[in-house]
Each structure stands twice: as structure tokens, then as C-alpha cells.
Design an enzyme around this catalytic site. Structure first.
Site, PDB file in Angstrom:
ATOM      1  N   CYS A 118      38.457 -57.026  41.982  1.00 25.61           N
ATOM      2  CA  CYS A 118      37.558 -56.126  42.698  1.00 25.61           C
ATOM      3  C   CYS A 118      37.543 -56.472  44.192  1.00 25.61           C
ATOM      4  O   CYS A 118      37.380 -57.636  44.569  1.00 25.61           O
ATOM      5  CB  CYS A 118      36.158 -56.238  42.112  1.00 25.61           C
ATOM      6  N   CYS A 123      33.742 -57.883  44.981  1.00 23.63           N
ATOM      7  CA  CYS A 123      33.201 -59.149  44.463  1.00 23.63           C
ATOM      8  C   CYS A 123      34.252 -60.137  43.984  1.00 23.63           C
ATOM      9  O   CYS A 123      33.932 -61.281  43.687  1.00 23.63           O
ATOM     10  CB  CYS A 123      32.189 -58.886  43.354  1.00 23.63           C
ATOM     11  N   CYS A 140      50.729 -40.089  39.034  1.00 22.43           N
ATOM     12  CA  CYS A 140      49.522 -39.393  39.506  1.00 22.43           C
ATOM     13  C   CYS A 140      49.208 -39.667  40.977  1.00 22.43           C
ATOM     14  O   CYS A 140      48.396 -38.968  41.561  1.00 22.43           O
ATOM     15  CB  CYS A 140      48.323 -39.742  38.637  1.00 22.43           C
ATOM     16  N   CYS A 197      33.184 -51.543  38.661  1.00 20.69           N
ATOM     17  CA  CYS A 197      33.148 -52.979  38.391  1.00 20.69           C
ATOM     18  C   CYS A 197      31.798 -53.314  37.774  1.00 20.69           C
ATOM     19  O   CYS A 197      30.756 -52.961  38.327  1.00 20.69           O
ATOM     20  CB  CYS A 197      33.349 -53.751  39.691  1.00 20.69           C
ATOM     21  N   CYS A 206      29.519 -55.650  40.291  1.00 19.95           N
ATOM     22  CA  CYS A 206      28.936 -55.223  41.570  1.00 19.95           C
ATOM     23  C   CYS A 206      28.798 -53.712  41.700  1.00 19.95           C
ATOM     24  O   CYS A 206      28.378 -53.220  42.738  1.00 19.95           O
ATOM     25  CB  CYS A 206      29.745 -55.782  42.732  1.00 19.95           C
ATOM     26  N   HIS A 226      32.859 -48.518  42.818  1.00 20.94           N
ATOM     27  CA  HIS A 226      33.638 -47.410  42.263  1.00 20.94           C
ATOM     28  C   HIS A 226      35.121 -47.783  42.311  1.00 20.94           C
ATOM     29  O   HIS A 226      35.636 -48.190  43.344  1.00 20.94           O
ATOM     30  CB  HIS A 226      33.398 -46.138  43.074  1.00 20.94           C
ATOM     31  N   HIS A 280      38.846 -43.469  37.828  1.00 20.86           N
ATOM     32  CA  HIS A 280      38.487 -42.795  36.574  1.00 20.86           C
ATOM     33  C   HIS A 280      39.444 -43.218  35.470  1.00 20.86           C
ATOM     34  O   HIS A 280      40.554 -43.692  35.738  1.00 20.86           O
ATOM     35  CB  HIS A 280      38.537 -41.275  36.754  1.00 20.86           C
ATOM     36  N   ASP A 299      45.273 -40.022  28.558  1.00 18.87           N
ATOM     37  CA  ASP A 299      46.670 -39.572  28.548  1.00 18.87           C
ATOM     38  C   ASP A 299      47.632 -40.701  28.930  1.00 18.87           C
ATOM     39  O   ASP A 299      48.709 -40.458  29.452  1.00 18.87           O
ATOM     40  CB  ASP A 299      46.859 -38.370  29.477  1.00 18.87           C
ATOM     41  N   ARG A 339      44.624 -44.245  30.561  1.00 22.33           N
ATOM     42  CA  ARG A 339      45.172 -44.346  31.913  1.00 22.33           C
ATOM     43  C   ARG A 339      44.002 -44.612  32.848  1.00 22.33           C
ATOM     44  O   ARG A 339      43.216 -43.731  33.154  1.00 22.33           O
ATOM     45  CB  ARG A 339      45.887 -43.062  32.330  1.00 22.33           C
ATOM     46  N   CYS A 357      43.005 -44.899  36.252  1.00 22.33           N
ATOM     47  CA  CYS A 357      43.515 -44.410  37.526  1.00 22.33           C
ATOM     48  C   CYS A 357      42.635 -45.011  38.628  1.00 22.33           C
ATOM     49  O   CYS A 357      41.467 -44.656  38.754  1.00 22.33           O
ATOM     50  CB  CYS A 357      43.445 -42.888  37.514  1.00 22.33           C
TER      51      CYS A 357
END
Length: 127
Positions: free
Chosen positions: A44, A47, A62, A93, A96, A99, A102, A106, A114, A116
Site C-alpha cells: 500500500c 501505509c 485493461c 487497504c 488504512c 482506495h 476494483h 473475469d 481480476r 484491477c
């Protein structure tokens, strides 16, 4: 790890703050870690907790680093995300609340997942 918004702003770059703390997304095919194939761990940005192992990284096409599994430590948490007129599962995470991106159903077997991930949300630690 709980910090105030101003503490996060001091600690992170503007792009790291936008993505990790404000749930932004980096443009596809622009992340520094997209083509990284070296063995190691992805931790992360905020953190330093281990999130993904390079052994589970794959090229999904992707535009963002993709993983078929999270680390053995289960440091990824899942949230429902209905923003932008879509129904998705956000990954953050667990330590902490940064973000990460997602997760989708698939990916390759055996997990079929997956993860991503925004490159800016993780740092690479080579083995």
C-alpha cells in the site's frame, strides 16, 4: 492507520492523494507498474502493508496492473461501489482504507478474479 485529511495531503503526492484518499482513477496504460514483471511484493502506498504478490500479477489488457489474488495476509477489503452509473466492487487497504481499484469476476483460474489496481495506489518491493 488513521490520519486526518491534511496529514494525508502532507504525506502523499497530489496524484496519490487524489487516487488513494479521494477514490480517483489514474488514466489507463499510464501507471508505472503496469508492465513490471519482476518478482516481489506490492504494498500500500499509504501505509506499506503487503497487498499483492507479483506471482499473481497478469496482463489483463485493461490498462491497469491486474492480480488474480490478494496477498496471503488478506489485507484487501471490499466495498460496494455504485458510482458512475455502474455496480462494482471497490477494493481498499484494510489497514488504512486507501482506495486501490476494483475487483471483477473475469480473471484467470483458479480464482476467476481480476483485482484491477491503480499503480499509484501501490509501491513495488522487489524480492
Amino acid at each position: 492507520m488513521k490520519l486526518t485529511e491534511s496529514q494525508w495531503r502532507e504525506r502523499l503526492t497530489a496524484e496519490e492523494f487524489r487516487v488513494c484518499r479521494q477514490k480517483g482513477t489514474e488514466r489507463p496504460f499510464t501507471g508505472q507498474l503496469l508492465d513490471n514483471k519482476a518478482p516481489g511484493d506490492y504494498v500500500c502506498t499509504c501505509c506499506g502493508e503487503k497487498l499483492f504478490d507479483a506471482a499473481h500479477k497478469f496482463d489483463s489488457g485493461c490498462g491497469w496492473p491486474s492480480f488474480s489474488a490478494q496477498s496471503a495476509e488478506a489485507n484487501v477489503e471490499y466495498n460496494s461501489d455504485n458510482s458512475l452509473g455502474m455496480q462494482r466492487i471497490e477494493i481498499v487497504c484494510r489497514h488504512c482504507d486507501a482506495h486501490l481499484g476494483h475487483v471483477f469476476d473475469d480473471g484467470p483460474e483458479p480464482s476467476g478474479k481480476r483485482y484491477c489496481v491503480n499503480s499509484v495506489s501501490v509501491k513495488f518491493k522487489p524480492n
